[in-house]
Motif scaffolding. Structure first.
Motif, PDB file in Angstrom:
ATOM      1  N   TYR A 178      12.829 -14.208  75.291  1.00  0.00           N
ATOM      2  CA  TYR A 178      12.397 -15.300  76.155  1.00  0.00           C
ATOM      3  C   TYR A 178      11.425 -16.125  75.317  1.00  0.00           C
ATOM      4  N   VAL A 216      12.368  -9.077  75.025  1.00  0.00           N
ATOM      5  CA  VAL A 216      12.543  -8.708  76.431  1.00  0.00           C
ATOM      6  C   VAL A 216      12.917  -7.228  76.525  1.00  0.00           C
ATOM      7  N   CYS A 239       8.242  -9.139  79.237  1.00  0.00           N
ATOM      8  CA  CYS A 239       7.771  -9.306  77.870  1.00  0.00           C
ATOM      9  C   CYS A 239       6.357  -8.733  77.804  1.00  0.00           C
ATOM     10  N   TYR A 291       7.073 -13.119  81.006  1.00  0.00           N
ATOM     11  CA  TYR A 291       8.367 -12.927  81.675  1.00  0.00           C
ATOM     12  C   TYR A 291       8.294 -11.670  82.533  1.00  0.00           C
ATOM     13  N   ARG A 315      10.893 -10.571  85.678  1.00  0.00           N
ATOM     14  CA  ARG A 315      11.940 -10.963  86.617  1.00  0.00           C
ATOM     15  C   ARG A 315      12.912  -9.806  86.844  1.00  0.00           C
ATOM     16  N   ILE A 322      18.049 -11.718  83.965  1.00  0.00           N
ATOM     17  CA  ILE A 322      17.859 -12.123  82.564  1.00  0.00           C
ATOM     18  C   ILE A 322      18.223 -13.601  82.361  1.00  0.00           C
ATOM     19  N   TYR A 323      18.047 -14.393  83.421  1.00  0.00           N
ATOM     20  CA  TYR A 323      18.238 -15.830  83.275  1.00  0.00           C
ATOM     21  C   TYR A 323      17.218 -16.384  82.275  1.00  0.00           C
ATOM     22  N   ASP A 324      17.593 -17.419  81.567  1.00  0.00           N
ATOM     23  CA  ASP A 324      16.718 -18.109  80.620  1.00  0.00           C
ATOM     24  C   ASP A 324      16.387 -17.273  79.380  1.00  0.00           C
ATOM     25  N   THR A 325      17.085 -16.165  79.172  1.00  0.00           N
ATOM     26  CA  THR A 325      16.865 -15.392  77.955  1.00  0.00           C
ATOM     27  C   THR A 325      17.976 -15.678  76.949  1.00  0.00           C
ATOM     28  N   LYS A 326      17.677 -15.437  75.691  1.00  0.00           N
ATOM     29  CA  LYS A 326      18.650 -15.627  74.634  1.00  0.00           C
ATOM     30  C   LYS A 326      19.080 -14.269  74.101  1.00  0.00           C
TER      31      LYS A 326
END
Length: 365
Positions: free
Chosen positions: A323, A328, A339, A344, A346, A349-353
């Motif tokens: 993130y 993560v 994190c 982070y 949540r 795992i939206y918005d994670t790479k």
């Protein structure tokens, strides 16, 4: 007048209390912050402006003074065909980058400790040690495995005479299993027929556990290769029943942990995480509620289990996800993704790479 005096006294006490909190030394505040997690971290930031300013600095876990960085695995990752490799330490939440020109235009197959198993095309396979830059070439994969191997692993360091490399691929109801033992001149490839059972292996490497190699299917079933059966040629079997619940998962991993076989499935963008332990007595998976002091490091090229060497690092699953610049992980205690910096928290795992070209390694540092 008495009421006014009481009100004034209360106000003075409140201001004095606020001054006492804001006047605490930064070192003491940092010490307190290093022992907080998730919701407590957010509460800490809301106390006053000085506490908020301290907590805006990413706070990794507090490490022992003599903590050796190489005790924990690094996530090694790269992008496409680049020669620049990143090594990320999940506990320190920090990374460094280095050039490895020897690994241009190659594919990462598997890793163990500080050794990588790499491929170039369908036939060329070799070991590489990023710490020492030593390369060990293997015989070409034979044509019996028409498209090479989709999943590979090795049992021990290639400098050991006991090292065995195992490769797997499947076409329809047929399975090709290849083995190479150091000292041999070529690969041995055996084709097995699954009969009427279709087995779709996940893109995670097999795991050696109690003498057998286990391959995780996309529905939770296991392919089992026993190299000691059938007069040295080995045997192949599929165990367990497919699970529709697991089949819908986006990611699946398998890992050996102190003789136990664990699997992790992540579904619906992380809203469902299944951590399971294999019950060999009835060929089924059982839910795991707590990993204790174990840390799982997962990715599609290698997965491993380690005992926590830092307080607060256990009972967590470290993933090849970021993130921003923060790693993560998933906590079994909170059943959420986090994190260590606190940025982070949540249940998805939206918005994670997600890093695709990666492996967990233990480089010599």
């Amino acid at each position: 007048m008495a009421m006014a005096l009481a009100s004034s006294t209360c106000q003075e006490m409140k201001e004095e209390n606020e001054r006492s909190l804001s006047d605490l030394p930064d070192d003491l505040l940092s010490l307190i912050l290093s022992n907080l997690f998730a919701r407590d971290y957010i509460t800490f930031r809301a106390v006053c402006k000085s506490w908020y300013s301290i907590s805006t600095i990413p706070q990794p876990l507090k490490l022992p003074i003599d903590f050796p960085l190489s005790q924990c695995p690094y996530l090694m990752f790269f992008h496409g065909r680049t020669r620049s490799f990143n090594f990320f330490h999940p506990i320190c939440n920090a990374a460094y980058q280095t050039e490895i020109p020897e690994l241009s235009n190659v594919q990462l197959c598997f890793s163990k400790n500080d050794w990588l198993l790499m491929s170039q095309g369908f036939r060329t396979v070799f070991f590489f040690n990023p710490s020492t830059k030593v390369r060990i070439d293997l015989p070409e994969i034979p044509e019996e495995a028409a498209y090479g191997f989709v999943s590979m692993c090795f049992s021990s360091s290639p400098t050991s005479p006991d090292c065995v490399v195992v490769g797997f691929t499947s076409v329809g109801y047929l399975v090709d299993l290849g083995t190479f033992k150091f000292g041999d001149d070529e690969w041995t490839v055996v084709t097995y027929n699954n009969g009427d059972r279709y087995f779709q292996v996940l893109r995670c490497p097999p795991v050696l556990c109690n003498g057998s190699y286990y391959f995780l299917g996309d529905s939770g079933e296991l392919g089992v290769y026993d190299p000691t059966d059938d007069e040295g040629e080995g045997s192949w079997d599929i165990c367990g029943k497919p699970s529709q619940k697991l089949k819908n998962s986006q990611q699946g991993y398998i890992v050996e942990s102190d003789g136990d076989l664990l699997s992790v499935f992540i579904a619906n963008e992380g809203s469902r995480v299944y951590v399971l332990k294999r019950d060999f007595s009835n060929n089924s998976w059982r839910k795991v509620e707590n990993l204790g002091d174990k840390m799982l490091y997962l990715c599609i090229r290698t997965s491993l289990s380690e005992t926590a060497v830092v307080k607060g690092a256990g009972n967590k699953i470290y993933l090849p996800m970021f993130y921003g610049n923060d790693g993560v992980f998933y906590s079994l205690a909170t059943q959420k993704f986090h994190c260590f910096s606190g940025t982070y928290c949540r249940n998805n795992i939206y918005d994670t790479k997600h890093m695709k070209h990666c492996a967990w390694v233990k480089p010599r540092v």
